[in-house]
Design a protein around this motif. Structure first.
Motif, PDB file in Angstrom:
ATOM      1  N   LEU A  55       0.829  -1.200   0.000  1.00 31.62           N
ATOM      2  CA  LEU A  55       0.000   0.000   0.000  1.00 31.62           C
ATOM      3  C   LEU A  55       0.874   1.264   0.000  1.00 31.62           C
ATOM      4  O   LEU A  55       0.581   2.234  -0.693  1.00 31.62           O
ATOM      5  CB  LEU A  55      -0.901  -0.041   1.242  1.00 31.62           C
ATOM      6  N   CYS A  56       1.962   1.250   0.750  1.00 32.72           N
ATOM      7  CA  CYS A  56       2.891   2.396   0.760  1.00 32.72           C
ATOM      8  C   CYS A  56       3.424   2.630  -0.641  1.00 32.72           C
ATOM      9  O   CYS A  56       3.491   3.762  -1.117  1.00 32.72           O
ATOM     10  CB  CYS A  56       4.093   2.103   1.664  1.00 32.72           C
ATOM     11  N   TYR A  57       3.789   1.546  -1.298  1.00 33.77           N
ATOM     12  CA  TYR A  57       4.366   1.701  -2.628  1.00 33.77           C
ATOM     13  C   TYR A  57       3.326   2.301  -3.592  1.00 33.77           C
ATOM     14  O   TYR A  57       3.639   3.178  -4.396  1.00 33.77           O
ATOM     15  CB  TYR A  57       4.890   0.365  -3.165  1.00 33.77           C
ATOM     16  N   HIS A  59       0.991   4.265  -2.851  1.00 31.98           N
ATOM     17  CA  HIS A  59       0.870   5.699  -2.557  1.00 31.98           C
ATOM     18  C   HIS A  59       1.958   6.498  -3.280  1.00 31.98           C
ATOM     19  O   HIS A  59       1.667   7.465  -3.964  1.00 31.98           O
ATOM     20  CB  HIS A  59       0.994   5.953  -1.046  1.00 31.98           C
ATOM     21  N   ILE A  60       3.212   6.059  -3.105  1.00 31.62           N
ATOM     22  CA  ILE A  60       4.272   6.900  -3.689  1.00 31.62           C
ATOM     23  C   ILE A  60       4.234   6.840  -5.225  1.00 31.62           C
ATOM     24  O   ILE A  60       4.562   7.808  -5.893  1.00 31.62           O
ATOM     25  CB  ILE A  60       5.689   6.581  -3.149  1.00 31.62           C
ATOM     26  N   ASN A  65       0.954  10.949  -0.235  1.00 27.86           N
ATOM     27  CA  ASN A  65       1.717  10.820   0.997  1.00 27.86           C
ATOM     28  C   ASN A  65       1.367   9.492   1.696  1.00 27.86           C
ATOM     29  O   ASN A  65       0.197   9.160   1.838  1.00 27.86           O
ATOM     30  CB  ASN A  65       1.335  12.016   1.872  1.00 27.86           C
ATOM     31  N   CYS A  66       2.404   8.738   2.097  1.00 27.59           N
ATOM     32  CA  CYS A  66       2.116   7.424   2.683  1.00 27.59           C
ATOM     33  C   CYS A  66       2.372   7.396   4.195  1.00 27.59           C
ATOM     34  O   CYS A  66       2.443   6.323   4.798  1.00 27.59           O
ATOM     35  CB  CYS A  66       2.921   6.328   1.982  1.00 27.59           C
ATOM     36  N   ASP A  67       2.500   8.575   4.814  1.00 30.21           N
ATOM     37  CA  ASP A  67       2.848   8.624   6.246  1.00 30.21           C
ATOM     38  C   ASP A  67       1.897   7.808   7.124  1.00 30.21           C
ATOM     39  O   ASP A  67       2.325   7.076   8.010  1.00 30.21           O
ATOM     40  CB  ASP A  67       2.854  10.074   6.761  1.00 30.21           C
ATOM     41  N   VAL A  69       0.053   5.221   6.521  1.00 31.98           N
ATOM     42  CA  VAL A  69       0.238   3.770   6.409  1.00 31.98           C
ATOM     43  C   VAL A  69       1.585   3.364   7.026  1.00 31.98           C
ATOM     44  O   VAL A  69       1.681   2.387   7.769  1.00 31.98           O
ATOM     45  CB  VAL A  69       0.181   3.315   4.919  1.00 31.98           C
ATOM     46  N   PHE A  70       2.601   4.178   6.727  1.00 28.33           N
ATOM     47  CA  PHE A  70       3.930   3.839   7.250  1.00 28.33           C
ATOM     48  C   PHE A  70       3.941   3.862   8.782  1.00 28.33           C
ATOM     49  O   PHE A  70       4.597   3.043   9.421  1.00 28.33           O
ATOM     50  CB  PHE A  70       4.994   4.786   6.680  1.00 28.33           C
ATOM     51  N   LYS A  98      12.061   4.831   5.233  1.00 28.44           N
ATOM     52  CA  LYS A  98      11.104   5.908   4.923  1.00 28.44           C
ATOM     53  C   LYS A  98      11.765   6.976   4.052  1.00 28.44           C
ATOM     54  O   LYS A  98      11.154   7.513   3.130  1.00 28.44           O
ATOM     55  CB  LYS A  98      10.595   6.515   6.242  1.00 28.44           C
TER      56      LYS A  98
END
Ligand code: ASP
Length: 438
Positions: A55-57, A59-60, A65-67, A69-70, A98
């Motif tokens: 999911l983070c990937y 986002h980017i 912004n994936c904050d 989830v991270f 990050k």
């Protein structure tokens, strides 16, 4: 005695689960190699680290912004490290990750592999086992095939000290050292590869169920457990959707005849299921298990006097090959034959493919039937039992279910029936209760 113990995501989902793993590992000194998945779901509303990393990937990739989830990922890892008083600088490692994410200087495969990498580092400290990065022992060629010789050499070199080792599951590396992720659930495959490289006596696969069940418990309440199952039977069942073990986890150990034992981290006293090379199950029961999958399509090619024409099937199959579609079954009649494929594999171009089929075979008619489920009844014992298929089909018939397609190979380990998706659950129930009366 040498055991490889692989623990799945739910077995390492929290500090509590880490403690259970430690107890299990320390209970038996022969558990010298441990493989772990990434921190998984601690409860049904929780998320797996692997999914969160994907999911983070995402986002980017789309400049989001994936904050948020991270932060969830960070909290899960940090909570475990804190509760177990681990010294490993998990915060620092995550901060480096990050930064790479924010700079977009990271590949999806590398990012996702950090789930198992960091879980294994935490577990290494907690168990006092030496960490081996999977990228240094699990080698793949660029065509995605496993390089056994290179891996074996590296494994021997690293492990010659005779210590206890822990290896993260789910990834290896390409010749240029880039991370190569396996398919989902691939930690099972890593465990199997390590068991093979280590020439283990047993490959223990610790999960959250006490072994393989005869049928999907979402369809059959409390299905009977399978105590012993042969590698081939398990392969058929996992290929058809039984989800206990990754389907590719059987090959590496089966080649060396290393038994696999499926065990429950939450109930270590249960014996679980043993998967081995023997056919002892064949004498204990008629069928070993039932599994199935929904959403197949059947493309049927009809041509008068087809049976006299040499090379027709080849011409048809080459069309599927051109589209890179893998074929499940090819049931045939006198003037027609069908090709069964997964719907998702043909969906984007199915009508175009049918047109090409018609042209390549000069068929009178090419038709499509979709929304088909395939259900496999598997058992080495079936070949010793006359009238089994009659019993199976008549039970399905009596239940008012229309069978669309039937397939059985000559080794008689597996009978597959195709039914409409809407009859999927009913067919499984009918077969199960025919052979296990209530
Ligand atoms: N963590 C990976 C997944 O969720 C691999 C594994 O658990 O075996 O698919």
């Amino acid at each position: 005695m040498l055991k490889v113990a692989k623990f799945g995501g739910s077995s390492v989902a929290s500090a509590e689960q880490f403690k259970k793993v430690k107890e299990i590992v320390k209970m038996d000194a022969s558990r010298k190699f441990v493989v772990v998945s990434a921190v998984g779901k601690a409860n049904k509303d929780d998320n797996k680290i692997t999914d969160l990393l994907y999911l983070c990937y995402a986002h980017i990739k789309y400049n989001m912004n994936c904050d948020a989830v991270f932060n969830i990922i960070e909290k899960k890892f940090c909570d475990i490290a804190k509760e177990l008083n681990l010294k490993f600088d998990i915060k620092g490692e995550l901060a480096k990750l990050k930064e790479k994410l924010d700079n977009k200087s990271i590949s999806e495969e590398y990012l996702v592999s950090r789930g198992e990498y960091l879980t294994a580092l935490l577990m290494a400290e907690y168990l006092g086992y030496r960490f081996i990065d999977a990228k240094d022992v699990i080698f793949y060629n660029y065509d995605n095939t496993f390089d056994y010789i290179k891996s074996e050499k590296a494994f021997e070199e690293i492990t010659k000290t005779g210590e206890n080792f822990i290896i993260p599951g789910f990834y290896g590396s390409f010749p240029n050292k880039d991370v190569k992720l396996m398919t989902r659930g691939g930690g099972d495959v890593t465990g199997a590869i390590i068991a093979s490289l280590a020439n283990a006596d047993v490959y223990e696969n610790w999960t959250d169920v006490s072994g393989v069940l005869m049928a999907d418990p979402r369809i059959i309440p409390n299905p009977l457990p399978i105590e012993v199952i042969n590698y081939n039977e398990l392969r058929e069942l996992s290929y058809m959707g039984a989800s206990v073990l990754h389907e590719e986890a059987v090959f590496p150990v089966a080649l060396k005849k290393i038994p696999i034992q499926i065990r429950n981290t939450n109930k270590p006293e249960d014996v679980g299921t043993i998967i081995n090379n023997s056919d002892e199950g064949a004498f204990k029961h008629i069928i070993t298990g039932i599994a199935g999958k929904k959403d197949f399509s059947i493309i049927t090619i009809r041509k008068v006097h087809m049976s006299n024409e040499v090379g027709l099937i080849r011409k048809a199959l080459s069309v599927f090959e051109d589209y890179n579609v893998s074929i499940e079954h090819i049931p045939s009649g006198v003037d027609s034959f069908s090709v069964v494929v997964e719907t998702k594999a043909v969906k984007p171009f199915v009508y175009e493919l049918m047109g090409k089929l018609k042209k390549a075979t000069s068929a009178g008619e090419v038709t499509l039937t979709s929304e088909i489920s395939l259900i496999a009844t598997v058992g080495l014992g079936m070949k010793n039992y006359k009238g089994l298929s009659g019993r199976l089909f008549s039970a399905i018939g009596k239940a008012g279910i229309n069978i669309v397609v039937i397939s059985q190979t000559s080794d008689e380990i597996n009978i597959i029936v195709g039914v409409h998706n809407s009859d999927y659950e009913k067919t499984i129930r009918t077969i199960y209760y025919e052979f296990n009366p209530q």
